[in-house]
Design a protein around this motif. Structure first.
Motif, PDB file in Angstrom:
ATOM      1  N   LEU A 281       0.821  -1.212   0.000  1.00 19.11           N
ATOM      2  CA  LEU A 281       0.000   0.000   0.000  1.00 19.11           C
ATOM      3  C   LEU A 281       0.856   1.262   0.000  1.00 19.11           C
ATOM      4  O   LEU A 281       0.461   2.281  -0.581  1.00 19.11           O
ATOM      5  N   PHE A 282       2.019   1.196   0.638  1.00 14.94           N
ATOM      6  CA  PHE A 282       2.913   2.351   0.632  1.00 14.94           C
ATOM      7  C   PHE A 282       3.375   2.662  -0.794  1.00 14.94           C
ATOM      8  O   PHE A 282       3.364   3.820  -1.227  1.00 14.94           O
ATOM      9  N   LEU A 283       3.766   1.630  -1.533  1.00 15.30           N
ATOM     10  CA  LEU A 283       4.196   1.846  -2.913  1.00 15.30           C
ATOM     11  C   LEU A 283       3.038   2.314  -3.787  1.00 15.30           C
ATOM     12  O   LEU A 283       3.212   3.176  -4.656  1.00 15.30           O
ATOM     13  N   ARG A 284       1.848   1.764  -3.569  1.00 18.76           N
ATOM     14  CA  ARG A 284       0.682   2.223  -4.323  1.00 18.76           C
ATOM     15  C   ARG A 284       0.363   3.680  -3.999  1.00 18.76           C
ATOM     16  O   ARG A 284      -0.036   4.446  -4.883  1.00 18.76           O
ATOM     17  N   HIS A 285       0.545   4.055  -2.756  1.00 21.04           N
ATOM     18  CA  HIS A 285       0.279   5.437  -2.339  1.00 21.04           C
ATOM     19  C   HIS A 285       1.189   6.418  -3.080  1.00 21.04           C
ATOM     20  O   HIS A 285       0.784   7.542  -3.397  1.00 21.04           O
ATOM     21  N   ASN A 308      11.263  13.929  -3.537  1.00 22.06           N
ATOM     22  CA  ASN A 308      10.095  14.761  -3.296  1.00 22.06           C
ATOM     23  C   ASN A 308       8.895  13.966  -2.803  1.00 22.06           C
ATOM     24  O   ASN A 308       7.870  14.534  -2.462  1.00 22.06           O
ATOM     25  N   SER A 309       9.007  12.612  -2.773  1.00 27.53           N
ATOM     26  CA  SER A 309       7.934  11.783  -2.219  1.00 27.53           C
ATOM     27  C   SER A 309       8.127  11.537  -0.733  1.00 27.53           C
ATOM     28  O   SER A 309       7.266  10.953  -0.085  1.00 27.53           O
ATOM     29  N   SER A 310       9.282  11.929  -0.213  1.00 22.38           N
ATOM     30  CA  SER A 310       9.614  11.604   1.174  1.00 22.38           C
ATOM     31  C   SER A 310       9.413  12.778   2.109  1.00 22.38           C
ATOM     32  O   SER A 310       9.921  12.763   3.227  1.00 22.38           O
ATOM     33  N   LYS A 311       8.716  13.808   1.645  1.00 21.11           N
ATOM     34  CA  LYS A 311       8.460  14.938   2.511  1.00 21.11           C
ATOM     35  C   LYS A 311       7.704  14.480   3.751  1.00 21.11           C
ATOM     36  O   LYS A 311       6.899  13.556   3.713  1.00 21.11           O
ATOM     37  N   SER A 312       7.935  15.167   4.837  1.00 19.41           N
ATOM     38  CA  SER A 312       7.355  14.756   6.121  1.00 19.41           C
ATOM     39  C   SER A 312       5.843  14.637   6.057  1.00 19.41           C
ATOM     40  O   SER A 312       5.252  13.718   6.623  1.00 19.41           O
ATOM     41  N   ALA A 313       5.174  15.540   5.358  1.00 20.02           N
ATOM     42  CA  ALA A 313       3.711  15.507   5.300  1.00 20.02           C
ATOM     43  C   ALA A 313       3.205  14.235   4.638  1.00 20.02           C
ATOM     44  O   ALA A 313       2.211  13.637   5.080  1.00 20.02           O
ATOM     45  N   ALA A 314       3.872  13.798   3.561  1.00 16.45           N
ATOM     46  CA  ALA A 314       3.446  12.590   2.867  1.00 16.45           C
ATOM     47  C   ALA A 314       3.633  11.358   3.746  1.00 16.45           C
ATOM     48  O   ALA A 314       2.775  10.467   3.789  1.00 16.45           O
ATOM     49  N   GLU A 317       1.005  11.387   6.531  1.00 15.12           N
ATOM     50  CA  GLU A 317      -0.328  11.038   6.050  1.00 15.12           C
ATOM     51  C   GLU A 317      -0.505   9.525   6.000  1.00 15.12           C
ATOM     52  O   GLU A 317      -1.517   8.989   6.476  1.00 15.12           O
ATOM     53  N   PHE A 318       0.481   8.832   5.436  1.00 17.61           N
ATOM     54  CA  PHE A 318       0.380   7.376   5.341  1.00 17.61           C
ATOM     55  C   PHE A 318       0.476   6.751   6.734  1.00 17.61           C
ATOM     56  O   PHE A 318      -0.294   5.837   7.074  1.00 17.61           O
ATOM     57  N   GLU A 319       1.401   7.216   7.528  1.00 19.82           N
ATOM     58  CA  GLU A 319       1.587   6.686   8.881  1.00 19.82           C
ATOM     59  C   GLU A 319       0.311   6.843   9.705  1.00 19.82           C
ATOM     60  O   GLU A 319      -0.099   5.929  10.430  1.00 19.82           O
TER      61      GLU A 319
END
Length: 754
Positions: A281-285, A308-314, A317-319
């Motif tokens: 699901l992380f990769l799909r996200h 740019n996919s590893s920003k804290s907000a992203a 959100e998943f966490e």
């Protein structure tokens, strides 16, 4: 198929596939046989022939033909960027990789050589498609190979080219590449790096670079080996906390004993499926493919992602979405953390990358209290009006009219179905018959897993402990997991731990609960990183093959034979005089004894499969990543642990060691507590130090000892006389004791407490 795969991705994952063909053809040409010109770019032609992607083929041709890309006027800017991207990803995947067109045929050296820099070139892998058996997986001396190098390479090439003609999905292609390229070296400079792991790391880095903000000029600098100021990609670590609490959670040990063997197997499998679900699901996200995953196992995963996919907000959100669901479903037992570290400049930054991501993960764990508060405040957790009460087994919530909670029932279903399952079905939707499902409602992501006996239509279908692809399976792959349990033998179910304990060679019904774990895995990771992240990918995959798949073969080697009622006279006579054990089962609440025989190696070859049923006395509770726990009759478990240690030593040519903690348990001792005690004894074993030897030990029969002191002969599997248990009368009752050689050293402790 090509319409769904970006050209840069196809070029990266197949950039060096032509080596498989050019090596055996170059060898034939040297021998005077007819061959295609070895300078022909087989990788590009493979792409054209099987996928029809001219852009990907041209990217590979330019990558192989020169270190310089034609001038801007000759190529579109987007194509130039992708060309430099392929060159940069290839360089970053392995610090020593080179692009020779014509190479001698060669075999892959032991991938574990990198752990201590040893040079054991005398042992290489067979050139065979991946399969879970000793003949395929273990390196051997040159004169022990039964197939010529040319025959091996040609067989792999023909097998791959035939298999990909029916491929329509990227993930299926990736699994076929693993099956056919796991055993050949990436290049002469990396004789112990599998081509498959080099290719999957190249595409992981390539995808991260493609979706980054790096310009064509930046990528050109990376391709030339120069340093740049920008971040190239990020390493993300997913870490599932609370695994031990989840595995051993039970409100009442007495209530939990009913069907406990199925439930423990189901619970550990649930944990594995949860880790797989989180990484998927992380990769799909992030809209990334399966090849972005570098490591998955033991409640953790590592993935390479665009910076740019590893920003804290992203990540938050998943966490947050995961922890909301985990808290709702499992209370506070499980918690999920995402850590991140970015890499830039060159491959020289890799060695510190895993240290930095580990630090970030630990720091986020310390701050997880704020995440818990956010989860508690979430409206998703509001309860309905239906009356509930605590589950008598795990303490979770159940309906008033149910015997156990839904989680316990699912775990029992898994424990029942898993031993006879050949496939694992994955659907990206809720399925009522799922063995395990995860719904991240806030992200619009959900998936369901189910073990099945026969192939079924699904979003993805995985063969379990096999690399054979069923006919017409489009979205296909394979997984390895410990599935061996005592099953059958006149009863159509998994044995209880009480029945298993009765299998022991003594009057006492005793089990050993055992935990085993690779020593100094952190040092192993550090040793791999100097040569690029592909080394870590190779080590992690090979460990997963051993602990996920091959341990089943080890357990089955200790199998006993149950003679079927219609067995032929020859099989009956052969088994009659062999070692036997009698176990009392319960059928329809009535006791019924059955006899099981241990066939000799010679008899095993002549016994008819339709005359006997084979039963392993070993119950694999969990096995994957770099560790395992299992339960077995106390003497069989001792032998099985020794066997695992010997096989691991041969598998990695002695480069890695393993320690074990044994807990001797009464037949009805709560299994959750027993596993915790085994974990404590494993830590004692890892603290072992004697005469310059550290770890590489077992806590067994009351003390920590070097493995050598438990293993007098590598072939004495049937010699258990030194492990006899006798019974004596004490205080008006009869109790078992272990004499002399294996006596306990802590006076006053009862069995079950060691």
């Amino acid at each position: 198929m090509t319409a769904s795969i970006p050209s840069h991705r196809l070029a990266c994952v197949l950039s060096e596939i032509g080596r498989l063909r050019s090596r055996f053809e170059a060898e034939r040409e040297a021998g005077g046989e007819t061959a295609i010109d070895p300078s022909h770019d087989h990788s590009a032609q493979f792409i054209r022939d099987h996928f029809g992607d001219e852009t990907a083929a041209r990217l590979v041709e330019i990558h192989h033909s020169t270190d310089e890309v034609p001038e801007k006027a000759a190529l579109p800017e987007s194509f130039r960027r992708e060309t430099y991207l392929l060159m940069a990803a290839s360089r970053l995947a392995s610090a020593h990789h080179r692009n020779d067109k014509s190479e001698p045929v060669m075999r892959l050296q032991n991938v574990f050589n990198v752990v201590d820099g040893s040079d054991t070139r005398s042992k290489t892998y067979p050139l065979r498609p991946l399969s879970i058996d000793r003949e395929t997986l273990f390196p051997r001396a040159g004169d022990e190979h039964t197939q010529s190098d040319v025959e091996g390479y040609e067989g792999l090439w023909n097998g791959l080219t035939e298999a990909v003609t029916e491929v329509h999905r990227y993930e299926t292609l990736v699994h076929l590449l693993e099956k056919y390229t796991w055993c050949i070296p990436a290049s002469p400079d990396t004789p112990d790096l599998p081509l498959y792991d080099y290719l999957r790391t190249t595409v992981a880095i390539g995808d991260a670079l493609y979706y980054s903000d790096l310009t064509t000029a930046d990528l050109r600098s990376l391709a030339a080996g120069d340093t740049i100021d920008q971040q190239c990609f990020s390493l993300v670590k997913g870490d599932l906390s609370g695994i031990q609490s989840f595995l051993h959670r039970m409100k009442s040990p007495d209530e939990a004993q009913d069907r406990i063997s199925k439930r423990m197997r189901g619970r550990s499998t649930q944990l594995w499926l949860l880790t797989e679900s989180l990484s998927t699901l992380f990769l799909r996200h992030l809209d990334l493919p399966c090849t972005s995953l570098i490591w998955s196992g033991g409640g953790q995963f590592y993935a390479l992602v665009p910076p740019n996919s590893s920003k804290s907000a992203a990540l938050d959100e998943f966490e947050q979405a995961v922890n909301t669901r985990l808290f709702e479903r499992f209370g506070g037992d499980l918690f999920f953390i995402l850590g991140c570290a970015s890499a830039g400049q060159s491959a020289a930054s890799f060695p510190s990358l895993f240290q930095r991501v580990a630090r970030d993960t630990d720091e986020r764990k310390l701050r997880k209290g704020s995440s818990v508060v956010s989860v508690l405040d979430s409206p998703v957790l509001e309860k309905g009006d239906e009356p509930t009460e605590p589950c008598p087994v795990c303490g979770g919530e159940k309906a008033h009219d149910e015997e156990r909670c839904s989680e316990c029932l699912r775990q029992e279903d898994i424990g029942t179905d898993l031993p006879e399952s050949n496939y694992l079905r994955l659907d990206h939707a809720q399925r009522a018959d799922a063995h395990f499902s995860l719904d991240l409602e806030s992200l619009g992501e959900r998936l369901s897993w189910r073990f099945v006996t026969e192939p079924e239509q699904a979003d993805h279908l995985y063969s379990v402990n096999s690399t054979d692809r069923p006919e017409k399976a489009d979205r296909w792959g394979f997984v390895f997991t410990g599935t061996t349990v005592p099953y059958g033998g006149g009863i159509d179910r998994v044995w209880s731990f009480t029945e298993q304990a009765g299998f022991a060679r003594s009057d006492a019904s005793l089990n050993h609960v055992v935990k085993m774990d690779i020593d100094d895995l952190g040092k192993t990771i550090a040793a791999c990183m100097d040569d690029g992240v592909s080394r870590l990918a190779a080590i992690s995959r090979m460990l997963s093959v051993f602990f996920g798949g091959y341990v089943n073969e080890c357990a089955n080697e200790q199998s006993y034979a149950f003679l079927l009622s219609d067995a032929c006279e020859d099989c009956h006579d052969q088994l009659h005089d062999m070692e036997s054990r009698t176990v009392e089962h319960r059928r329809s609440s009535k006791p019924d004894s059955a006899v099981y025989n241990r066939p000799t190696d010679e008899a095993e070859k002549s016994l008819h499969d339709d005359c006997i049923e084979r039963i392993s006395p070993i119950y694999i509770g969990f096995s994957g990543g770099d560790d395992m726990f299992f339960v077995g009759p106390w003497d069989e478990a001792v032998e099985f642990g020794r066997h695992i240690r010997r096989e691991l030593r041969a598998y990695c040519s002695g480069m890695l060691t393993i320690s074990a903690g044994y807990f001797l348990s009464r037949e009805k001792y709560p299994i959750g507590r027993a596993v915790e005690h085994a974990e404590e004894r494993l830590e004692m074993a890892k603290a072992y130090s004697d005469d310059g030897i550290t770890k590489n030990a077992a806590w067994l029969f009351g003390k920590t000892r070097a493995w050598e002191s438990t293993d007098t002969s590598p072939d004495d599997r049937t010699d258990r006389s030194r492990y006899r248990v006798r019974r004596v009368t004490r205080n008006g009752g009869t109790v078992p004791i272990i004499p002399s050689r294996v006596s306990r050293t802590r006076n006053g402790n009862r069995l079950g407490d060691d």
